[in-house]
Motif scaffolding. Structure first.
Motif, PDB file in Angstrom:
ATOM      1  N   THR A  62     104.705 -63.815 -36.934  1.00  0.00           N
ATOM      2  CA  THR A  62     104.971 -63.786 -38.379  1.00  0.00           C
ATOM      3  C   THR A  62     103.791 -63.282 -39.200  1.00  0.00           C
ATOM      4  O   THR A  62     103.865 -63.265 -40.425  1.00  0.00           O
ATOM      5  N   GLY A  63     102.694 -62.846 -38.581  1.00  0.00           N
ATOM      6  CA  GLY A  63     101.520 -62.382 -39.299  1.00  0.00           C
ATOM      7  C   GLY A  63     101.425 -60.868 -39.334  1.00  0.00           C
ATOM      8  O   GLY A  63     102.435 -60.162 -39.231  1.00  0.00           O
ATOM      9  N   VAL A  64     100.193 -60.349 -39.440  1.00  0.00           N
ATOM     10  CA  VAL A  64     100.009 -58.910 -39.626  1.00  0.00           C
ATOM     11  C   VAL A  64     100.418 -58.095 -38.406  1.00  0.00           C
ATOM     12  O   VAL A  64     100.719 -56.904 -38.529  1.00  0.00           O
ATOM     13  N   PHE A  65     100.419 -58.711 -37.223  1.00  0.00           N
ATOM     14  CA  PHE A  65     100.831 -58.008 -36.010  1.00  0.00           C
ATOM     15  C   PHE A  65     102.147 -58.586 -35.470  1.00  0.00           C
ATOM     16  O   PHE A  65     102.378 -58.612 -34.262  1.00  0.00           O
ATOM     17  N   ALA A  66     103.032 -59.033 -36.363  1.00  0.00           N
ATOM     18  CA  ALA A  66     104.269 -59.688 -35.940  1.00  0.00           C
ATOM     19  C   ALA A  66     105.148 -58.795 -35.073  1.00  0.00           C
ATOM     20  O   ALA A  66     105.679 -59.237 -34.048  1.00  0.00           O
ATOM     21  N   ALA A  67     105.311 -57.537 -35.479  1.00  0.00           N
ATOM     22  CA  ALA A  67     106.169 -56.641 -34.701  1.00  0.00           C
ATOM     23  C   ALA A  67     105.606 -56.428 -33.308  1.00  0.00           C
ATOM     24  O   ALA A  67     106.323 -56.506 -32.300  1.00  0.00           O
ATOM     25  N   LEU A  68     104.301 -56.176 -33.230  1.00  0.00           N
ATOM     26  CA  LEU A  68     103.651 -55.972 -31.939  1.00  0.00           C
ATOM     27  C   LEU A  68     103.691 -57.242 -31.107  1.00  0.00           C
ATOM     28  O   LEU A  68     104.010 -57.214 -29.907  1.00  0.00           O
ATOM     29  N   GLY A  69     103.363 -58.379 -31.716  1.00  0.00           N
ATOM     30  CA  GLY A  69     103.345 -59.643 -30.984  1.00  0.00           C
ATOM     31  C   GLY A  69     104.703 -59.995 -30.415  1.00  0.00           C
ATOM     32  O   GLY A  69     104.817 -60.496 -29.286  1.00  0.00           O
ATOM     33  N   THR A  70     105.751 -59.737 -31.187  1.00  0.00           N
ATOM     34  CA  THR A  70     107.107 -60.015 -30.705  1.00  0.00           C
ATOM     35  C   THR A  70     107.442 -59.167 -29.492  1.00  0.00           C
ATOM     36  O   THR A  70     107.968 -59.666 -28.486  1.00  0.00           O
ATOM     37  N   ASP A  71     107.120 -57.878 -29.560  1.00  0.00           N
ATOM     38  CA  ASP A  71     107.439 -56.989 -28.443  1.00  0.00           C
ATOM     39  C   ASP A  71     106.622 -57.323 -27.191  1.00  0.00           C
ATOM     40  O   ASP A  71     107.137 -57.290 -26.076  1.00  0.00           O
ATOM     41  N   ILE A  72     105.330 -57.627 -27.377  1.00  0.00           N
ATOM     42  CA  ILE A  72     104.509 -57.993 -26.222  1.00  0.00           C
ATOM     43  C   ILE A  72     105.076 -59.241 -25.554  1.00  0.00           C
ATOM     44  O   ILE A  72     105.190 -59.317 -24.318  1.00  0.00           O
ATOM     45  N   ILE A  74      88.304 -46.460 -41.714  1.00  0.00           N
ATOM     46  CA  ILE A  74      88.734 -47.727 -42.294  1.00  0.00           C
ATOM     47  C   ILE A  74      88.895 -48.720 -41.152  1.00  0.00           C
ATOM     48  O   ILE A  74      89.591 -48.445 -40.172  1.00  0.00           O
ATOM     49  N   TYR A  75      88.263 -49.881 -41.290  1.00  0.00           N
ATOM     50  CA  TYR A  75      88.284 -50.835 -40.176  1.00  0.00           C
ATOM     51  C   TYR A  75      88.334 -52.264 -40.692  1.00  0.00           C
ATOM     52  O   TYR A  75      87.782 -52.594 -41.743  1.00  0.00           O
ATOM     53  N   PHE A  76      89.021 -53.129 -39.923  1.00  0.00           N
ATOM     54  CA  PHE A  76      89.075 -54.556 -40.232  1.00  0.00           C
ATOM     55  C   PHE A  76      87.699 -55.192 -40.034  1.00  0.00           C
ATOM     56  O   PHE A  76      86.963 -54.824 -39.108  1.00  0.00           O
ATOM     57  N   SER A 110      94.199 -58.756 -44.645  1.00  0.00           N
ATOM     58  CA  SER A 110      95.185 -59.028 -45.693  1.00  0.00           C
ATOM     59  C   SER A 110      95.279 -57.907 -46.727  1.00  0.00           C
ATOM     60  O   SER A 110      96.195 -57.896 -47.549  1.00  0.00           O
ATOM     61  N   ASP A 111      94.336 -56.976 -46.723  1.00  0.00           N
ATOM     62  CA  ASP A 111      94.358 -55.852 -47.672  1.00  0.00           C
ATOM     63  C   ASP A 111      95.470 -54.886 -47.279  1.00  0.00           C
ATOM     64  O   ASP A 111      95.528 -54.431 -46.135  1.00  0.00           O
ATOM     65  N   GLN A 112      96.322 -54.553 -48.223  1.00  0.00           N
ATOM     66  CA  GLN A 112      97.484 -53.711 -47.932  1.00  0.00           C
ATOM     67  C   GLN A 112      97.395 -52.318 -48.536  1.00  0.00           C
ATOM     68  O   GLN A 112      97.931 -51.361 -47.975  1.00  0.00           O
ATOM     69  N   ASP A 113      96.754 -52.173 -49.691  1.00  0.00           N
ATOM     70  CA  ASP A 113      96.728 -50.908 -50.414  1.00  0.00           C
ATOM     71  C   ASP A 113      95.453 -50.138 -50.087  1.00  0.00           C
ATOM     72  O   ASP A 113      94.351 -50.573 -50.417  1.00  0.00           O
ATOM     73  N   MET A 114      95.609 -48.991 -49.470  1.00  0.00           N
ATOM     74  CA  MET A 114      94.473 -48.179 -49.052  1.00  0.00           C
ATOM     75  C   MET A 114      94.172 -47.028 -50.021  1.00  0.00           C
ATOM     76  O   MET A 114      93.466 -46.085 -49.675  1.00  0.00           O
ATOM     77  N   SER A 115      94.674 -47.132 -51.244  1.00  0.00           N
ATOM     78  CA  SER A 115      94.507 -46.040 -52.212  1.00  0.00           C
ATOM     79  C   SER A 115      93.037 -45.742 -52.483  1.00  0.00           C
ATOM     80  O   SER A 115      92.626 -44.561 -52.504  1.00  0.00           O
ATOM     81  N   ALA A 116      92.243 -46.769 -52.704  1.00  0.00           N
ATOM     82  CA  ALA A 116      90.834 -46.553 -53.049  1.00  0.00           C
ATOM     83  C   ALA A 116      90.095 -45.877 -51.909  1.00  0.00           C
ATOM     84  O   ALA A 116      89.286 -44.951 -52.123  1.00  0.00           O
ATOM     85  N   GLN A 117      90.357 -46.315 -50.688  1.00  0.00           N
ATOM     86  CA  GLN A 117      89.638 -45.762 -49.541  1.00  0.00           C
ATOM     87  C   GLN A 117      90.018 -44.296 -49.305  1.00  0.00           C
ATOM     88  O   GLN A 117      89.144 -43.444 -49.096  1.00  0.00           O
ATOM     89  N   VAL A 153      92.913 -50.693 -37.707  1.00  0.00           N
ATOM     90  CA  VAL A 153      93.633 -51.569 -38.626  1.00  0.00           C
ATOM     91  C   VAL A 153      94.968 -51.957 -37.989  1.00  0.00           C
ATOM     92  O   VAL A 153      95.148 -51.832 -36.783  1.00  0.00           O
ATOM     93  N   ALA A 154      95.910 -52.417 -38.818  1.00  0.00           N
ATOM     94  CA  ALA A 154      97.265 -52.750 -38.376  1.00  0.00           C
ATOM     95  C   ALA A 154      98.252 -51.726 -38.937  1.00  0.00           C
ATOM     96  O   ALA A 154      97.906 -50.918 -39.805  1.00  0.00           O
ATOM     97  N   PRO A 155      99.502 -51.737 -38.474  1.00  0.00           N
ATOM     98  CA  PRO A 155     100.463 -50.732 -38.935  1.00  0.00           C
ATOM     99  C   PRO A 155     100.677 -50.703 -40.445  1.00  0.00           C
ATOM    100  O   PRO A 155     100.924 -49.635 -41.006  1.00  0.00           O
ATOM    101  N   ALA A 156     100.600 -51.846 -41.123  1.00  0.00           N
ATOM    102  CA  ALA A 156     100.816 -51.855 -42.572  1.00  0.00           C
ATOM    103  C   ALA A 156      99.784 -50.991 -43.285  1.00  0.00           C
ATOM    104  O   ALA A 156     100.106 -50.260 -44.233  1.00  0.00           O
ATOM    105  N   GLN A 157      98.540 -51.068 -42.832  1.00  0.00           N
ATOM    106  CA  GLN A 157      97.492 -50.244 -43.442  1.00  0.00           C
ATOM    107  C   GLN A 157      97.681 -48.767 -43.079  1.00  0.00           C
ATOM    108  O   GLN A 157      97.418 -47.886 -43.895  1.00  0.00           O
ATOM    109  N   THR A 158      98.135 -48.502 -41.869  1.00  0.00           N
ATOM    110  CA  THR A 158      98.421 -47.123 -41.476  1.00  0.00           C
ATOM    111  C   THR A 158      99.471 -46.508 -42.391  1.00  0.00           C
ATOM    112  O   THR A 158      99.357 -45.358 -42.827  1.00  0.00           O
TER     113      THR A 158
END
Length: 412
Positions: A62-72, A190-192, A223-230, A246-251
Motif C-alpha cells: 500500500t506504499g510507494v512501491f505497492a504495485a511492485l511489492g504486490t507482483d513480487i 534525481i534520487y531518493f 513522498s515527493d510526487q511533483d518533479m517540476s522543479a527538478q 526513484v519510484a514509478p510515481a516520480q518517473t
C-alpha cells in the motif's frame, strides 16, 4: 499506482508441491530438531513443523512501491505453489504489509520472527537496513527486494543482482555505446534520500569521474510526487540525460514535465523506477521513446510458460517484471534450503551455512548471473537493459545481460 493482484493480503499464505533432492528427511518439529545430518535425519529448530517450513515476507502492498511489492509477492507465492524443498517440505509464507515504513517493518518482523525459518522477501533498502542487526543476531537468511550496496554487508542477506551503483554504471555504458551520451556531457540525477538513492548516485559519480560528466544532483524524499522543479532546473542547465533512482510515481512526473517542456533527452533509471501502469498514462509514448531501465530481471517475452502460469493464477492483472523477480527469489531460496536439507541441517544456522556456500547461482535466465554473496561486494557485475513497450509486463529487452567497463571495479 493502482494495486494489482489483490489475492496477496497481509496474512499467511500456504503453498506447496513438487521439488528436488536426494534425501527423505524425517520431520523434526520446530524446536530442537532431530540431531543432525545422517541419512533421513534432518535437524530443525525454528520455523519448521512436521513437513512445513514457514518463511517471512515483509513487502509493500500500500506504499510507494505497492504495485511492485504486490507482483513480487505474487511471484513468491506462485513459486511455492509449484515447488517443495527436498520433495518433502511444503512452504508457508507469512506475508505482511510494511507500507514501506521502516518502523512498521521492524514491528512486524518482531511478531513473525519466533515462527519463521528465514525471510523470503524484505522490500526496500531502508527496511532491510533497519532490520540488519536483528537479522544478524537471529541468523536469518534474507533475500531483499532491494539492491543497495549496504545490504551486501548484512550476514545472510542475498542481493539478487548487481548493486545500484553497478547497475547504473552498466546503464550509462549502454547509453554511451548507443551514442545517446558522450564524454563530458551534463546529466541530471534525481534520487531518493537513503540507501537506495545514495547507492544509485554513487554509480553516477563513478561514471562522471571516469567519463568527465558534469552532474546536477537533486535529492528528494520518497513522498515527493511533483518533479517540476527538478526537471525545470535540468532543462535550464542543458542536461543531455536525466537519471532516476526513484519510484514509478516520480518517473511519471518526470516524463510529464519533460514532455511538456520539450526536453528531448534519454532517461536512465535503476530497475525499480518503472511499472507497466505508467503506460496507461498520458506520457506513455514519451516514455517508450526516452526511458532506459538497467535491471537484473529479464522480460516476460523470454518466459512465455511462466507468463501463462502467472496469468492463470492472477487473471485480469498486468504483471510487472516484479513477478518474475519474486518467482526467481523463491528459486534461489529453494537452492539454499535444499542444500541445507541435503546436509541434514534445516536449523537457522544450517540454512545460513548453506547460504554462505552458495555460488554461481543460475535461475534459468530469470535473473542475471549471480556470482555469490560476499560481504561488501556486488553479487553480480551484469545488467539487462529494458525499454517500455506494449508487451506483457510493459517492457522488452534491448540489451541482454552484459558487463560494462566500470562494473568489475565498482563491484568491489
Amino acid at each position: 499506482m493502482r494495486l494489482r493482484g489483490a489475492t496477496v493480503l497481509a496474512a499467511a499464505v500456504v503453498v506447496a508441491v513438487s521439488g528436488c533432492s536426494t534425501k527423505a528427511p524425517d520431520s523434526g518439529g520446530s524446536s530442537g530438531g532431530g540431531g543432525g545430518g545422517g541419512e533421513g535425519d534432518v535437524a530443525t529448530d525454528v520455523g519448521v513443523e512436521g513437513t512445513t517450513i514457514r518463511l517471512g515476507v515483509l513487502t509493500d502492498l500500500t506504499g510507494v512501491f505497492a504495485a511492485l511489492g504486490t507482483d513480487i509477492t505474487n511471484g513468491n507465492t506462485l513459486y511455492w505453489q509449484d515447488n517443495q524443498v527436498c520433495d518433502t517440505y511444503d512452504v508457508e509464507l507469512d506475508v505482511q504489509d510494511t507500507t514501506y515504513a521502516p518502523q512498521t517493518g521492524v514491528q512486524l518482523y518482531s511478531g513473525m520472527e519466533p515462527n519463521i525459518l528465514a525471510m523470503q522477501q524484505t522490500i526496500g533498502s531502508p527496511i532491510n537496513t533497519a532490520l540488519a542487526a536483528d537479522y544478524e543476531s537471529d541468523q536469518i537468511v534474507n533475500f531483499p527486494s532491494a539492491w543497495a550496496r549496504t545490504l551486501t554487508e548484512i550476514p545472510g542477506t542475498g542481493v539478487l543482482g548487481a548493486t545500484y551503483d553497478v547497475e547504473l554504471a552498466n546503464g550509462y555504458q549502454y547509453l554511451f555505446d548507443q551514442g545517446l551520451l558522450k564524454d563530458g556531457d551534463k546529466v541530471g540525477h534525481i534520487y531518493f534520500e537513503g540507501e537506495y538513492g545514495e547507492n544509485g548516485l554513487a554509480g553516477t559519480r563513478a561514471v562522471a569521474e571516469a567519463r568527465g560528466l558534469e552532474v546536477v544532483e537533486a535529492q528528494i524524499k520518497s513522498s515527493d510526487q511533483d518533479m517540476s522543479a527538478q526537471v525545470t532546473q535540468f532543462a535550464a542547465e542543458g542536461v543531455k540525460a536525466i537519471v532516476l533512482t526513484v519510484a514509478p510515481a516520480q518517473t511519471a512526473s518526470v516524463a510529464a514535465v519533460a514532455q511538456a517542456q520539450g526536453l528531448d533527452v534519454p532517461i536512465l533509471g535503476n530497475n525499480p523506477v518503472f511499472a507497466p501502469g505508467l503506460l496507461q498514462g498520458p506520457s506513455a509514448q514519451w516514455l517508450k521513446d526516452h526511458l532506459y531501465v538497467s535491471s537484473p530481471i529479464t522480460a516476460w517475452d523470454s518466459q512465455p510458460d511462466l507468463l501463462q502460469e502467472y496469468q492463470a493464477a492472477y487473471p485480469n492483472t498486468t504483471p510487472s517484471l516484479g513477478a518474475i523477480f519474486g518467482y526467481a527469489m523463491g528459486d534461489v531460496m529453494n537452492q539454499v534450503l535444499t542444500s541445507a536439507c541435503e546436509d541434514g541441517d534445516l536449523t537457522r544456522e544450517g540454512v545460513l551455512n548453506a547460504f554462505d556456500d552458495l555460488s554461481d547461482v543460475d535461475t534459468g535466465g530469470l535473473l542475471v548471473p549471480i556470482n555469490g554473496f560476499e560481504n561488501g561486494v556486488s553479487p553480480s557485475t551484469q545488467s539487462i537493459v529494458l525499454r517500455p513497450a506494449d508487451v506483457p509486463g510493459g517492457a522488452e529487452v534491448v540489451q541482454e545481460a552484459f558487463e560494462g567497463e566500470l562494473a568489475s571495479d565498482l563491484a568491489g
